[in-house]
Design a protein around this motif. Structure first.
Motif, PDB file in Angstrom:
ATOM      1  N   HIS A  58       0.835  -1.211   0.000  1.00  0.00           N
ATOM      2  CA  HIS A  58       0.000   0.000   0.000  1.00  0.00           C
ATOM      3  C   HIS A  58       0.861   1.249   0.000  1.00  0.00           C
ATOM      4  CE1 HIS A  58      -3.943  -1.914   1.702  1.00  0.00           C
ATOM      5  NE2 HIS A  58      -3.421  -2.629   0.736  1.00  0.00           N
ATOM      6  N   GLY A  59       2.193   1.074   0.003  1.00  0.00           N
ATOM      7  CA  GLY A  59       3.102   2.209   0.038  1.00  0.00           C
ATOM      8  C   GLY A  59       3.348   2.746   1.434  1.00  0.00           C
ATOM      9  N   ASP A  60       2.926   2.009   2.451  1.00  0.00           N
ATOM     10  CA  ASP A  60       3.094   2.455   3.835  1.00  0.00           C
ATOM     11  C   ASP A  60       4.384   1.889   4.430  1.00  0.00           C
ATOM     12  OD1 ASP A  60       0.635   3.796   3.775  1.00  0.00           O
ATOM     13  OD2 ASP A  60      -0.459   1.999   4.414  1.00  0.00           O
ATOM     14  N   PRO A  61       5.086   2.703   5.246  1.00  0.00           N
ATOM     15  CA  PRO A  61       6.304   2.210   5.886  1.00  0.00           C
ATOM     16  C   PRO A  61       5.995   1.251   7.026  1.00  0.00           C
ATOM     17  CG  PRO A  61       5.834   4.431   6.625  1.00  0.00           C
ATOM     18  CD  PRO A  61       4.803   4.099   5.571  1.00  0.00           C
ATOM     19  N   VAL A  62       6.763   0.193   7.098  1.00  0.00           N
ATOM     20  CA  VAL A  62       6.648  -0.804   8.163  1.00  0.00           C
ATOM     21  C   VAL A  62       8.056  -1.024   8.696  1.00  0.00           C
ATOM     22  CG1 VAL A  62       6.047  -3.199   8.709  1.00  0.00           C
ATOM     23  CG2 VAL A  62       4.665  -1.905   7.061  1.00  0.00           C
ATOM     24  N   LEU A  63       8.177  -1.140  10.000  1.00  0.00           N
ATOM     25  CA  LEU A  63       9.467  -1.397  10.622  1.00  0.00           C
ATOM     26  C   LEU A  63       9.445  -2.810  11.182  1.00  0.00           C
ATOM     27  CD1 LEU A  63      11.982   0.385  11.111  1.00  0.00           C
ATOM     28  CD2 LEU A  63      11.113   0.774  13.418  1.00  0.00           C
ATOM     29  N   VAL A  64      10.429  -3.629  10.809  1.00  0.00           N
ATOM     30  CA  VAL A  64      10.538  -4.998  11.316  1.00  0.00           C
ATOM     31  C   VAL A  64      11.786  -5.061  12.186  1.00  0.00           C
ATOM     32  CG1 VAL A  64      10.724  -7.445  10.744  1.00  0.00           C
ATOM     33  CG2 VAL A  64       9.384  -5.914   9.268  1.00  0.00           C
ATOM     34  N   VAL A  65      11.564  -5.299  13.470  1.00  0.00           N
ATOM     35  CA  VAL A  65      12.663  -5.236  14.440  1.00  0.00           C
ATOM     36  C   VAL A  65      12.585  -6.410  15.413  1.00  0.00           C
ATOM     37  CG1 VAL A  65      12.885  -2.718  14.329  1.00  0.00           C
ATOM     38  CG2 VAL A  65      11.291  -3.747  15.966  1.00  0.00           C
ATOM     39  N   PRO A  66      13.698  -6.694  16.107  1.00  0.00           N
ATOM     40  CA  PRO A  66      13.637  -7.724  17.145  1.00  0.00           C
ATOM     41  C   PRO A  66      12.616  -7.331  18.206  1.00  0.00           C
ATOM     42  CG  PRO A  66      15.915  -7.154  16.656  1.00  0.00           C
ATOM     43  CD  PRO A  66      15.057  -6.158  15.945  1.00  0.00           C
ATOM     44  N   TYR A  67      11.914  -8.321  18.713  1.00  0.00           N
ATOM     45  CA  TYR A  67      10.956  -8.091  19.793  1.00  0.00           C
ATOM     46  C   TYR A  67      11.694  -7.566  21.020  1.00  0.00           C
ATOM     47  CZ  TYR A  67       8.213  -9.166  23.910  1.00  0.00           C
ATOM     48  OH  TYR A  67       7.584  -9.077  25.117  1.00  0.00           O
ATOM     49  N   SER A  68      11.082  -6.626  21.727  1.00  0.00           N
ATOM     50  CA  SER A  68      11.619  -6.181  23.017  1.00  0.00           C
ATOM     51  C   SER A  68      10.513  -6.328  24.062  1.00  0.00           C
ATOM     52  CB  SER A  68      12.107  -4.733  22.954  1.00  0.00           C
ATOM     53  OG  SER A  68      11.016  -3.865  22.731  1.00  0.00           O
ATOM     54  N   ALA A  69      10.925  -6.615  25.296  1.00  0.00           N
ATOM     55  CA  ALA A  69       9.975  -6.904  26.372  1.00  0.00           C
ATOM     56  C   ALA A  69       8.993  -5.764  26.608  1.00  0.00           C
ATOM     57  CB  ALA A  69      10.725  -7.218  27.658  1.00  0.00           C
TER      58      ALA A  69
END
Length: 198
Positions: free
Chosen positions: A31-42
């Protein structure tokens, strides 16, 4: 880094930095939207639980994700303790989660879930790529997963990623991705060097 930092980010020219291996955390969905994929944090535990609490029953498969808050929390605590987990966030909200577990296995089990209101944006495939890159970086030999054969969407994504069916029991498929497959190197390349997305 927040998703607010990348609404106009163009991945086509990105050559990567020392801070983003094994895969760039920024992703532009279909959809042209930014997504951030990061390590899970508590600190994101409650946000992650919320994604699963609101998960529609029709999208649950093979008992996952669990249906009640208590069972979701127990399931996640085990997965977070023994596995490697990444989350996808859009506008600060968790919209996807993927993991492999246990970390001690040469061929850990892989799971991925995306908020159904974010389906068909490529987020599940991107989460898969992140887990493959991280598991390969950690020295694992393969990933395995179990999927309902009737879940055609998921089976299609897994096959496109390079998973092969290695066993079938009733309507349940066991699939495996060997880290000898070319996708393992491709998912670790910076955006400007990547071939057409697998």
């Amino acid at each position: 880094m927040s998703t607010d930092a990348c609404p106009v980010w163009n991945p086509e020219h990105c050559t990567g930095t020392a801070d983003c291996p094994p895969r760039c955390p920024r992703f532009i969905d279909r959809h042209g939207d930014p997504v951030l994929v990061v390590p899970y944090s508590a600190s994101r535990f409650d946000d992650l639980v919320s994604m699963y609490v609101d998960y529609p029953d029709r999208h649950r498969s093979m008992g996952l994700p669990p249906a009640t808050r208590d069972r979701i929390e127990d399931w996640l605590e085990g997965l977070l303790e023994r596995g490697t987990n990444v989350v996808a966030a859009s506008e600060g909200r968790i919209v996807g989660h993927a993991a492999y577990s246990p970390r001690s296995s040469r061929e850990p089990q892989f799971v991925v879930f995306v908020d159904p209101s974010y389906h068909d944006r490529g987020i599940g495939s991107e989460l898969c790529r992140h887990v493959v890159a991280r598991a390969a970086d950690a020295g694992h030999e393969a990933l395995v997963l179990d999927v309902d054969a009737a879940n055609e969407r998921a089976v299609h994504v897994y096959r496109r990623m390079g998973f092969e069916t290695i066993d079938r029991s009733g309507n349940e498929l066991r699939m495996r991705l060997s880290f000898d497959e070319p996708i393992v190197e491709a998912v670790r390349l910076p955006p400007a060097e990547r071939p057409v997305r697998p």
